[in-house]
Design an enzyme around this catalytic site. Structure first.
Site, mmCIF file in Angstrom:
data_model
loop_
_atom_site.group_PDB
_atom_site.id
_atom_site.type_symbol
_atom_site.label_atom_id
_atom_site.label_comp_id
_atom_site.label_asym_id
_atom_site.label_seq_id
_atom_site.Cartn_x
_atom_site.Cartn_y
_atom_site.Cartn_z
ATOM 1 N N SER A 40 0.846 -1.199 0.000
ATOM 2 C CA SER A 40 0.000 0.000 0.000
ATOM 3 C C SER A 40 0.881 1.249 0.000
ATOM 4 C CB SER A 40 -0.920 -0.004 1.226
ATOM 5 O OG SER A 40 -1.660 1.192 1.297
ATOM 6 N N ASP A 87 1.329 -3.508 5.797
ATOM 7 C CA ASP A 87 0.492 -3.194 4.636
ATOM 8 C C ASP A 87 0.932 -3.996 3.421
ATOM 9 O OD1 ASP A 87 2.915 -1.968 4.438
ATOM 10 O OD2 ASP A 87 2.160 -0.176 3.426
#
Length: 435
Positions: free
Chosen positions: A288, A330
């Site tokens: 991300s 992430d």
């Protein structure tokens, strides 16, 4: 720890024990009753034998009185034989006034039971009976009568035969009644044992013991069934807890996606299948963009919401046979197997990137946008082991992130530029690249 003793088969069954007990009780009862009746009968016969022997002696004395008076031995023997032969007498002797034998009679010893008759007479009958012979009130002689054991022997043989017959009939009756009783006792116990064996061997806790016809056994069956109910409930809870623990051990608690360990195991199996069937697969390493900034600025709750939405959107772009996992933080990984061509992996990666264009709505009503950068490694073009595939996809993702966030990149084999950039990443500071 002490081991529980197991049944070895050397002990008698309950069925056999009950049969033996019932038969033993019946035989002992009949034998005791028969013996008691025989003894009472013998005592009764003995009580009647003495007076009867005296009557026989008196009858003989009256009959031979005339023969003794005239000294007629032949007439005395004829009279003696006439009476003694029809009575239970083994011998009879007539004595004259001087005590000399005038006449005598002895029963012929015929048959193998004669000695036994004599022994019975010796054991059970009293001494020979002596009766005086009187004429005009004067003793002119005497009669000696010795009893026979024939009646006693016949009584004993008849009683023994009757007792044997009763024992046989009793044994048959006891066997029949025992079978009925055993069927009512052992049958329910056999059912309980079969259910217990099935539950122990097959873990089938749905089995139940049928109702028995005896109150105590019926209560035992109800208690056993209640125990099975508790075991079934406990087994179900244990299975649920084990399934929950297994899920927790292999899944991420936040996104409910599989974790790294699960992903690597699945990837190893997929590689074996792909090698066996000569198929292709792809690994996508997803990161991300600017997640740390979102997490620091909006808080961990917002960051968790972003991660959950990312997981849902990635999952929405995959097939049922594909797998997405959260590796940590992430970072996500996707396994595409089987794969027709590398172009399909690029297309799916583009769809995942496109799915992030819509903002993510947070719990407070505000929205936040983020993008994903994806690195792609193919089997067998780039690597043939789980670690190598993940490494190549990871390197491709970092290079793509340096070039343009929210993009995807396919790992290239022996590409000098990739090798150079990979060296720069490896030699960089431990601080993670900007997101």
């Amino acid at each position: 720890m002490n081991r529980r003793r197991r049944y070895t088969g050397s002990n008698p069954s309950l069925r056999r024990v009950l049969y033996r007990a019932h038969l033993g009780v019946a035989l002992v009862a009949v034998f005791t009753a028969g013996l008691a009746v025989t003894l009472v009968g013998l005592l009764t016969l003995r009580a009647y034998a003495d007076p009867n022997q005296q009557l026989i002696a008196r009858s003989i004395s009256y009959t031979v009185e005339a023969a003794v008076v005239f000294g007629d031995a032949q007439a005395a023997e004829e009279s003696l034989a006439l009476i003694a032969s029809s009575e239970e007498v083994s011998s009879a002797i007539v004595y004259d006034r001087q005590g000399q034998t005038l006449a005598s009679w002895h029963r012929e010893s015929t048959g193998p039971l004669h000695l036994l008759e004599q022994q019975l007479a010796h054991w059970l009958l009293s001494a020979p009976t002596e009766q005086p012979i009187l004429h005009d009130g004067q003793k002119i002689g005497s009669v000696e009568v010795k009893g026979s054991g024939g009646s006693l022997l016949r009584f004993l043989l008849t009683g023994f035969a009757g007792m044997v017959l009763c024992l046989l009939l009793t044994a048959l009756g006891a066997f029949y009644l025992s079978r009925r009783l055993v069927r009512g006792i052992v049958g329910p116990l056999d059912q309980l044992a079969k259910v217990a064996h099935t539950v122990r061997r097959e873990r089938d806790f749905e089995k139940r013991v049928p109702e028995a016809g005896i109150a105590e056994l019926s209560q035992l069956g109800e208690d056993f069934n209640a125990l099975l109910d508790e075991l079934e409930s406990w087994q179900a809870r244990l299975q649920d807890e084990n399934a929950s623990l297994a899920h927790q051990a292999h899944h991420d608690s936040l996104t409910s996606l599989p974790n790294r360990a699960f992903f690597e195991g699945r990837l190893s199996r997929a590689l074996r299948d792909a090698n066996e069937h000569r198929e292709q697969l792809a690994v996508l390493f997803i990161d991300s963009d600017r997640f740390k900034e979102i997490n620091d600025r909006l808080g961990h709750a917002a960051g968790d919401t972003v991660l959950v939405n990312i997981a849902m959107r990635i999952r929405g772009q995959l097939r049922e046979s594909d797998l997405v996992a959260r590796l940590g933080g992430d970072e996500f990984a996707v396994l595409l197997a089987p794969l027709a061509s590398g172009a399909d992996a690029l297309r799916i990666a583009d769809n995942i990137i496109a799915s992030m264009q819509a903002p993510i709505r947070l719990s407070d009503g505000s929205t936040v946008s983020t993008s994903l950068t994806i690195g792609i490694a193919l089997y067998p073009e780039h690597a043939d082991t789980p670690a190598a595939l993940l490494h190549d996809a990871d390197m491709a993702m970092y290079i793509a992130k340096r070039q343009a966030r929210g993009s995807r990149r396919l790992a290239e084999l022996n590409d000098p530029r990739i090798l150079q950039e990979e060296k720069e990443i490896d030699s960089a500071t431990p601080e993670a690249p900007p997101k």
